[in-house]
Scaffold this motif. Structure first.
Motif, PDB file in Angstrom:
ATOM      1  N   GLY A  95       0.784  -1.223   0.000  1.00 38.61           N
ATOM      2  CA  GLY A  95       0.000   0.000   0.000  1.00 38.61           C
ATOM      3  C   GLY A  95       0.818   1.276   0.000  1.00 38.61           C
ATOM      4  N   ALA A  96       1.989   1.248   0.621  1.00 32.84           N
ATOM      5  CA  ALA A  96       2.828   2.441   0.676  1.00 32.84           C
ATOM      6  C   ALA A  96       3.848   2.499  -0.452  1.00 32.84           C
ATOM      7  N   TRP A  97       3.824   1.505  -1.338  1.00 36.06           N
ATOM      8  CA  TRP A  97       4.795   1.442  -2.428  1.00 36.06           C
ATOM      9  C   TRP A  97       4.313   2.269  -3.618  1.00 36.06           C
ATOM     10  N   SER A  98       5.250   2.920  -4.266  1.00 39.28           N
ATOM     11  CA  SER A  98       4.965   3.596  -5.519  1.00 39.28           C
ATOM     12  C   SER A  98       5.296   2.656  -6.675  1.00 39.28           C
ATOM     13  N   ALA A  99       4.893   3.060  -7.881  1.00 39.15           N
ATOM     14  CA  ALA A  99       5.266   2.280  -9.062  1.00 39.15           C
ATOM     15  C   ALA A  99       6.771   2.227  -9.218  1.00 39.15           C
TER      16      ALA A  99
END
Length: 415
Positions: A95-99
């Protein structure tokens, strides 16, 4: 001379230290201003298909667990690794990861915090993915329901789980794909097949030998699967449309005219390859037909098992096997696979055949073959198992090696 040798030794140590430091702390910079990934219907559909191609749920779903929430135990020679949570939960998943973070994991083998990921996650293959495919896969995963679940901690023997060990491993075995390689078009069927087999499909994870330190090989010549007990066969296909179509049928349905999938490969068919587009399966087959065939080991013709052993094996076969597989191993079309000419029967090692006999043979239920017949396990002594396997491997024109009671005992002790 002693001073020169000492100086060279110090220089070598410093050089190695610099290389390790580069691996530990020299990851690529990530832009915080990277554009958001589109989450339109076409991108999400593409990402869902890519997840099938890569069989993400196969490893990232625990037995009986929520899909993609992680926690599946992956046994390695160095201890047990538990797969991570791929759902978009902010605390325990992506959930806290970006692409950009996700691309870093696939392409560079680094987590969101820059840590080096364990090579049980096949970033050595996923580094070949295009950025567009990485972004579509990310969009799909972020569209899934979040699941708050923290997988168990890895149980690796020291020092294999340390970051220093990962840095040393990467120096030996991993170089991220160059941008011009990972972004090259794959319009030709063989190019597309190579991308699927060596990248998304990460077939080498099972079908390529590994070094004593778990270093991967790009040679799909087969080998024993660490922690599984099974032997993965070579993937080179014979030339010609018949061999290609038989292979496509096997991966679409779990069965072909010469046999069926069992064990780990049955899971791959169930969760992944039955969902591949036929064009992609044919592209993968076209690529596999370009691989050099694996020559059998140089050896004298297999010695025939003693007549008493073959007689014992024939009695066991008549009692337990002939009703389904036929007196001549011919099987029954659409129901029971033939044993005469069956590739599993004729493999260099009989371990897969033993595992099927001992634990049962269960082909996957696929869209094209939703109700496959299964084979119940046989509880045989090691001597009886060796006799039965020897009979099957040396009947109906087969010339495979006989199986000894000692071999069966050794194989059974691995389970």
């Amino acid at each position: 001379m002693l001073k020169l040798a000492a100086a060279l030794g110090v220089a070598a140590v410093l050089g190695l230290g610099a290389l390790l430091a580069r691996e530990l702390w020299g990851g690529p910079s990530r832009s915080s201003a990277a554009p958001a990934v589109a989450a339109d219907a076409a991108t999400l559909a593409r990402g869902a298909y890519l997840a099938r191609l890569g069989n993400c749920a196969g490893c990232h779903t625990a037995r009986g667990g929520v899909p993609l929430a992680g926690g599946r135990a992956i046994v390695t020679p160095f201890g047990t690794v538990y797969s991570s949570n791929l759902t978009p939960d902010a605390e325990t998943g992506l959930g806290a990861w970006s692409a950009e973070d996700f691309w870093g994991a696939l392409h560079h083998g680094r987590g969101r915090d820059g840590r080096l990921l364990l090579p049980a996650f096949p970033f050595t293959a996923f580094t070949q993915l295009t950025r567009a495919d990485s972004d579509a896969l990310y969009a799909h995963l972020m569209s899934q329901p979040p699941v708050r679940y923290t997988p168990p901690p890895h149980a690796l023997r020291f020092p294999y789980g340390t970051q220093l060990a990962q840095a040393a491993w990467r120096l030996l075995y991993f170089t991220p794909a160059q941008p011009e390689v990972s972004s090259a078009p794959r319009t030709d069927p063989v190019q597309r097949g190579s991308y699927l087999v060596n990248g998304l499909g990460h077939c080498a994870a099972c079908h390529a030998p590994r070094s004593a330190l778990g270093g991967p090989s790009d040679s799909l010549i087969g080998g024993h699967m660490p922690g599984e007990g099974w032997w993965a066969p070579p993937l080179a296909l014979a030339p010609g449309p018949q061999a290609a179509e038989e292979w496509v049928q096997l991966l679409r349905t779990g069965q072909s005219a010469r046999g069926s999938t069992s064990g780990p490969m049955a899971e791959v068919v169930l969760h992944s390859t039955q969902h591949w587009q036929v064009e992609d399966l044919r592209a993968a087959a076209a690529y596999l037909q370009t691989l050099p065939p694996v020559a059998p080991p140089a050896a004298s013709p297999a010695a025939a098992a003693p007549a008493s052993v073959l007689s014992q094996g024939q009695r066991l076969y008549t009692t337990h096997c002939a009703d389904c597989h036929g007196a001549q191993g011919q099987g029954a079309a659409g129901a029971y696979p033939p044993l005469a000419g069956n590739p599993t029967v004729l493999q260099p090692t009989a371990i897969n055949l033993m595992l099927v006999v001992r634990h049962g043979g269960f082909a996957p239920a696929t869209q094209a073959h939703p109700q496959p017949y299964g084979m119940p396990p046989l509880d045989l002594s090691d001597a009886d198992m060796a006799a039965l396997l020897s009979f099957v491997r040396q009947s109906w024109g087969h010339q495979a090696s006989a199986v000894s009671e000692l071999e069966v005992w050794r194989w059974s002790s691995r389970q």
